[in-house]
Design a protein around this motif. Structure first.
Motif, PDB file in Angstrom:
ATOM      1  N   PHE A   1       0.846  -1.190   0.122  1.00 41.64           N
ATOM      2  CA  PHE A   1      -0.007  -0.035   0.085  1.00 41.64           C
ATOM      3  C   PHE A   1       0.850   1.145  -0.011  1.00 41.64           C
ATOM      4  CE2 PHE A   1      -2.118   3.286   2.326  1.00 41.64           C
ATOM      5  CZ  PHE A   1      -3.330   3.473   1.438  1.00 41.64           C
ATOM      6  N   ARG A   2       0.621   1.935  -0.961  1.00 42.57           N
ATOM      7  CA  ARG A   2       1.328   3.667  -1.074  1.00 42.57           C
ATOM      8  C   ARG A   2       0.525   4.467  -1.538  1.00 42.57           C
ATOM      9  NH1 ARG A   2       6.554   4.379  -4.682  1.00 42.57           N
ATOM     10  NH2 ARG A   2       5.039   3.566  -6.499  1.00 42.57           N
ATOM     11  N   VAL A   3       0.529   5.757  -1.122  1.00 42.16           N
ATOM     12  CA  VAL A   3      -0.154   6.769  -1.833  1.00 42.16           C
ATOM     13  C   VAL A   3       0.911   8.123  -1.993  1.00 42.16           C
ATOM     14  CG1 VAL A   3      -2.086   8.529  -1.645  1.00 42.16           C
ATOM     15  CG2 VAL A   3      -2.270   6.384  -0.399  1.00 42.16           C
ATOM     16  N   GLN A   4       0.793   8.401  -3.197  1.00 45.05           N
ATOM     17  CA  GLN A   4       1.541   9.676  -3.580  1.00 45.05           C
ATOM     18  C   GLN A   4       0.660  10.730  -4.063  1.00 45.05           C
ATOM     19  OE1 GLN A   4       4.400   6.748  -6.024  1.00 45.05           O
ATOM     20  NE2 GLN A   4       5.733   8.676  -5.598  1.00 45.05           N
ATOM     21  N   ALA A   5       1.130  11.872  -4.127  1.00 45.80           N
ATOM     22  CA  ALA A   5       0.202  12.997  -4.643  1.00 45.80           C
ATOM     23  C   ALA A   5       0.812  14.177  -5.024  1.00 45.80           C
ATOM     24  CB  ALA A   5      -0.757  13.577  -3.137  1.00 45.80           C
ATOM     25  N   TRP A   6       0.174  14.934  -5.890  1.00 49.62           N
ATOM     26  CA  TRP A   6       0.740  16.105  -6.547  1.00 49.62           C
ATOM     27  C   TRP A   6       0.025  16.956  -6.840  1.00 49.62           C
ATOM     28  CZ3 TRP A   6       1.411  11.050  -7.883  1.00 49.62           C
ATOM     29  CH2 TRP A   6       2.917  10.559  -7.992  1.00 49.62           C
ATOM     30  N   ILE A   7       0.293  18.441  -6.776  1.00 50.49           N
ATOM     31  CA  ILE A   7      -0.651  19.428  -6.999  1.00 50.49           C
ATOM     32  C   ILE A   7      -0.127  20.138  -8.307  1.00 50.49           C
ATOM     33  CG2 ILE A   7      -1.644  19.833  -4.823  1.00 50.49           C
ATOM     34  CD1 ILE A   7       0.245  22.183  -4.423  1.00 50.49           C
ATOM     35  N   SER A   8      -1.018  20.804  -9.031  1.00 48.50           N
ATOM     36  CA  SER A   8      -0.631  21.408 -10.293  1.00 48.50           C
ATOM     37  C   SER A   8      -1.767  22.203 -10.458  1.00 48.50           C
ATOM     38  CB  SER A   8      -0.393  20.402 -11.263  1.00 48.50           C
ATOM     39  OG  SER A   8      -1.348  19.551 -11.724  1.00 48.50           O
ATOM     40  N   ALA A   9      -1.585  23.065 -11.820  1.00 53.19           N
ATOM     41  CA  ALA A   9      -2.646  23.870 -12.251  1.00 53.19           C
ATOM     42  C   ALA A   9      -2.404  24.132 -13.735  1.00 53.19           C
ATOM     43  CB  ALA A   9      -2.506  25.377 -11.505  1.00 53.19           C
ATOM     44  N   HIS A  10      -3.758  24.101 -14.231  1.00 55.29           N
ATOM     45  CA  HIS A  10      -3.616  24.498 -15.860  1.00 55.29           C
ATOM     46  C   HIS A  10      -4.018  25.723 -16.181  1.00 55.29           C
ATOM     47  CE1 HIS A  10      -2.951  20.258 -16.593  1.00 55.29           C
ATOM     48  NE2 HIS A  10      -3.857  19.845 -15.792  1.00 55.29           N
ATOM     49  N   CYS A  11      -3.104  26.750 -16.631  1.00 53.79           N
ATOM     50  CA  CYS A  11      -3.424  28.053 -16.661  1.00 53.79           C
ATOM     51  C   CYS A  11      -3.712  28.481 -17.809  1.00 53.79           C
ATOM     52  CB  CYS A  11      -2.298  28.828 -16.291  1.00 53.79           C
ATOM     53  SG  CYS A  11      -2.159  28.375 -14.112  1.00 53.79           S
ATOM     54  N   HIS A  12      -4.681  29.295 -18.585  1.00 53.93           N
ATOM     55  CA  HIS A  12      -4.971  29.735 -19.857  1.00 53.93           C
ATOM     56  C   HIS A  12      -5.120  31.538 -19.674  1.00 53.93           C
ATOM     57  CE1 HIS A  12      -5.259  25.681 -20.790  1.00 53.93           C
ATOM     58  NE2 HIS A  12      -6.122  25.358 -19.891  1.00 53.93           N
ATOM     59  N   VAL A  13      -4.625  31.937 -20.802  1.00 50.43           N
ATOM     60  CA  VAL A  13      -4.770  33.431 -20.669  1.00 50.43           C
ATOM     61  C   VAL A  13      -6.459  33.907 -20.828  1.00 50.43           C
ATOM     62  CG1 VAL A  13      -4.398  35.549 -21.948  1.00 50.43           C
ATOM     63  CG2 VAL A  13      -2.648  33.925 -21.676  1.00 50.43           C
ATOM     64  N   SER A  14      -6.783  34.652 -19.917  1.00 48.55           N
ATOM     65  CA  SER A  14      -8.275  35.027 -20.045  1.00 48.55           C
ATOM     66  C   SER A  14      -8.871  35.904 -21.533  1.00 48.55           C
ATOM     67  CB  SER A  14      -8.705  35.998 -18.907  1.00 48.55           C
ATOM     68  OG  SER A  14      -7.986  37.107 -19.025  1.00 48.55           O
ATOM     69  N   ARG A  15      -9.962  36.010 -21.759  1.00 54.42           N
ATOM     70  CA  ARG A  15     -10.251  36.491 -23.070  1.00 54.42           C
ATOM     71  C   ARG A  15      -9.875  38.053 -22.881  1.00 54.42           C
ATOM     72  NH1 ARG A  15     -15.981  33.994 -24.535  1.00 54.42           N
ATOM     73  NH2 ARG A  15     -15.438  31.670 -24.731  1.00 54.42           N
ATOM     74  N   ALA A  16      -9.621  38.446 -21.809  1.00 55.33           N
ATOM     75  CA  ALA A  16      -9.676  40.147 -21.600  1.00 55.33           C
ATOM     76  C   ALA A  16      -8.039  40.221 -21.718  1.00 55.33           C
ATOM     77  CB  ALA A  16      -9.951  40.440 -20.264  1.00 55.33           C
ATOM     78  N   GLY A  17      -7.195  38.979 -21.584  1.00 56.12           N
ATOM     79  CA  GLY A  17      -5.865  39.048 -21.755  1.00 56.12           C
ATOM     80  C   GLY A  17      -4.895  39.498 -20.634  1.00 56.12           C
ATOM     81  N   ALA A  18      -5.580  39.843 -19.477  1.00 50.91           N
ATOM     82  CA  ALA A  18      -4.796  40.486 -18.543  1.00 50.91           C
ATOM     83  C   ALA A  18      -4.231  39.560 -17.445  1.00 50.91           C
ATOM     84  CB  ALA A  18      -5.956  41.435 -17.499  1.00 50.91           C
ATOM     85  N   LYS A  19      -4.880  38.677 -17.076  1.00 55.06           N
ATOM     86  CA  LYS A  19      -4.385  37.501 -16.197  1.00 55.06           C
ATOM     87  C   LYS A  19      -4.531  36.199 -16.774  1.00 55.06           C
ATOM     88  CE  LYS A  19      -4.994  39.446 -11.889  1.00 55.06           C
ATOM     89  NZ  LYS A  19      -5.296  39.320 -10.324  1.00 55.06           N
ATOM     90  N   GLN A  20      -3.841  35.066 -16.341  1.00 62.32           N
ATOM     91  CA  GLN A  20      -4.015  33.641 -16.510  1.00 62.32           C
ATOM     92  C   GLN A  20      -5.079  33.406 -15.697  1.00 62.32           C
ATOM     93  OE1 GLN A  20      -0.898  31.233 -18.050  1.00 62.32           O
ATOM     94  NE2 GLN A  20       0.614  32.760 -17.424  1.00 62.32           N
ATOM     95  N   VAL A  21      -6.053  32.636 -16.150  1.00 65.52           N
ATOM     96  CA  VAL A  21      -7.084  31.738 -15.373  1.00 65.52           C
ATOM     97  C   VAL A  21      -6.755  30.536 -15.261  1.00 65.52           C
ATOM     98  CG1 VAL A  21      -9.361  31.389 -14.974  1.00 65.52           C
ATOM     99  CG2 VAL A  21      -8.651  33.542 -16.129  1.00 65.52           C
ATOM    100  N   CYS A  22      -6.701  29.947 -13.960  1.00 65.52           N
ATOM    101  CA  CYS A  22      -5.891  28.455 -13.555  1.00 65.52           C
ATOM    102  C   CYS A  22      -7.011  27.639 -12.885  1.00 65.52           C
ATOM    103  CB  CYS A  22      -4.822  28.676 -12.789  1.00 65.52           C
ATOM    104  SG  CYS A  22      -3.722  29.589 -13.279  1.00 65.52           S
ATOM    105  N   SER A  23      -7.049  26.559 -13.273  1.00 63.20           N
ATOM    106  CA  SER A  23      -7.946  25.533 -12.755  1.00 63.20           C
ATOM    107  C   SER A  23      -6.744  24.468 -11.882  1.00 63.20           C
ATOM    108  CB  SER A  23      -8.701  24.571 -13.810  1.00 63.20           C
ATOM    109  OG  SER A  23      -9.521  25.312 -14.217  1.00 63.20           O
ATOM    110  N   GLU A  24      -7.336  24.263 -10.961  1.00 64.53           N
ATOM    111  CA  GLU A  24      -6.386  23.302  -9.925  1.00 64.53           C
ATOM    112  C   GLU A  24      -6.490  21.970 -10.226  1.00 64.53           C
ATOM    113  OE1 GLU A  24      -6.856  25.686  -5.696  1.00 64.53           O
ATOM    114  OE2 GLU A  24      -8.245  24.014  -6.277  1.00 64.53           O
ATOM    115  N   GLN A  25      -5.285  21.125 -10.014  1.00 64.01           N
ATOM    116  CA  GLN A  25      -5.402  19.745 -10.322  1.00 64.01           C
ATOM    117  C   GLN A  25      -4.857  19.022  -9.229  1.00 64.01           C
ATOM    118  OE1 GLN A  25      -4.387  18.011 -14.427  1.00 64.01           O
ATOM    119  NE2 GLN A  25      -3.033  16.573 -13.226  1.00 64.01           N
ATOM    120  N   VAL A  26      -5.386  17.984  -8.592  1.00 63.57           N
ATOM    121  CA  VAL A  26      -4.557  17.130  -7.663  1.00 63.57           C
ATOM    122  C   VAL A  26      -4.546  15.780  -8.439  1.00 63.57           C
ATOM    123  CG1 VAL A  26      -5.275  16.182  -5.307  1.00 63.57           C
ATOM    124  CG2 VAL A  26      -5.914  18.430  -5.779  1.00 63.57           C
TER     125      VAL A  26
END
Length: 349
Positions: free
Chosen positions: A81-106
């Motif tokens: 038995f073993r559990v490993q974990a990582w966190i990450s994010a998928h970031c895309h430039v918003s339509r306004a182009g000012a910031k990157q909007v990110c979705s979390e990933q576990v």
């Protein structure tokens, strides 16, 4: 390397510190990145390399569907038995182009353990107050975790890959019923034939075609050799919409009884090509034909050759299907009606 590129690769974390690590990440980088999430989208898979494959899929899905993605890759047969974990994010430039909007990933790699362990890990990492969409990849086990389903709002699966589709449907129905669940079944295989159904329905709006629907005597569906369940699901939709009852089945030959009591024959034929290459509805010498060529569906009426209709075939990749399903609402009642007949077809063969 930009911060967005760096965190998309995944940061290893201890399993009991995932929420704390995500919170710390956004506190540090809130001015550069904006977190967005509309649903919890969990994917469970026992396939090799599932985390890598599904991470790439989430990268595409989150371009238009913000979510907290929870990827669980399990190896129940592991000796240790073993559990490993990582966190990450998928970031895309918003339509306004000012910031990157990110979705979390576990991302969770679970060696050993059972479905109860998976359920506890999933529940402990949900973004609270958001609905839970769960995609169960591959076959359902003989016994599903009944404590999981009352919390699942939409259950995604793909019947195209099922080896024993009738058995899988029975397992799904029994699990949802036993848990008194509000879960809405969402079959990606149903999503595959969405544009086909629309094209056929639009062609049948013509008065000539509408008249012939009640006296059809033969239907022929040509499907890809690996898409037998897709072809039969399309037949089941036709049968449920037109009130046909199954009378006989011989491999890829079905006999239905129309509402007026007369019989009609349905033939399925496997040939290389798209999921469903051709559909032909015949009433004597009169025909309605649908052909899938490239990115388009072409429908024609034998008695009105001037009325050829061209419509989009829709996206053909799995991320296209998932994106379309994530924006859908409702209970898929039409699908459930078709599934009743599809189950009969799958059971009979």
């Amino acid at each position: 390397m930009s911060l967005a590129q760096e965190i998309s690769r995944g940061l290893p974390v201890e399993i009991d510190k995932i929420s704390r690590s995500l919170k710390k990440l956004w506190e540090q980088e809130g001015e550069m990145l904006t977190k967005a999430s509309l649903v919890n989208f969990a994917i469970y898979s026992e396939a090799p390399d599932a985390l890598n494959v599904n991470s790439q899929l989430i990268e595409e899905v989150t371009r238009e569907n913000a979510c907290r993605a929870i990827l669980i890759a399990a190896n129940p047969s592991a000796a240790k038995f073993r559990v490993q974990a990582w966190i990450s994010a998928h970031c895309h430039v918003s339509r306004a182009g000012a910031k990157q909007v990110c979705s979390e990933q576990v991302s969770i790699l679970l060696d050993g353990g059972d479905h109860a362990t998976m359920r506890n890990i999933l529940f402990s990492n949900l973004d609270s107050d958001l609905p839970l969409f769960l995609w169960w990849q591959g076959q359902f086990p003989d016994e599903m975790d009944s404590q999981l389903w009352p919390w699942v709002d939409r259950m995604l699966y793909d019947s195209q890959a099922w080896r024993e589709p009738a058995k899988q449907v029975r397992t799904l129905r029994a699990t949802i019923a036993a848990g008194h669940s509000r879960t809405v079944p969402c079959d990606l295989n149903w999503r595959r034939i969405n544009y086909l159904r629309l094209a056929l329905a639009q062609a049948c709006d013509h008065p000539w075609a509408l008249e012939k629907l009640s006296v059809l005597d033969k239907v022929k569906v040509t499907y890809h050799p690996e898409a037998w369940t897709t072809g039969t699901l399309l037949v089941a939709w036709l049968a449920s919409q037109l009130g046909w009852a199954l009378r006989d089945c011989r491999e890829d030959q079905f006999t239905f009884v129309r509402e007026d009591g007369d019989a009609l024959d349905v033939e399925l034929k496997a040939l290389p090509g798209p999921w469903v290459t051709q559909v032909q509805l015949a009433a004597g010498d009169h025909r309605l034909d649908l052909h899938w060529t490239g990115n388009f569906l072409t429908t024609s009426l034998s008695d009105h050759p001037e009325l050829r209709q061209l419509s989009p075939a829709g996206g053909t990749t799995i991320d296209n299907l998932v994106r379309e399903e994530l924006v859908r609402g409702g209970e898929h009642k039409t699908y459930l009606n078709a599934l009743d007949i599809a189950e009969q077809l799958w059971q009979a063969v």
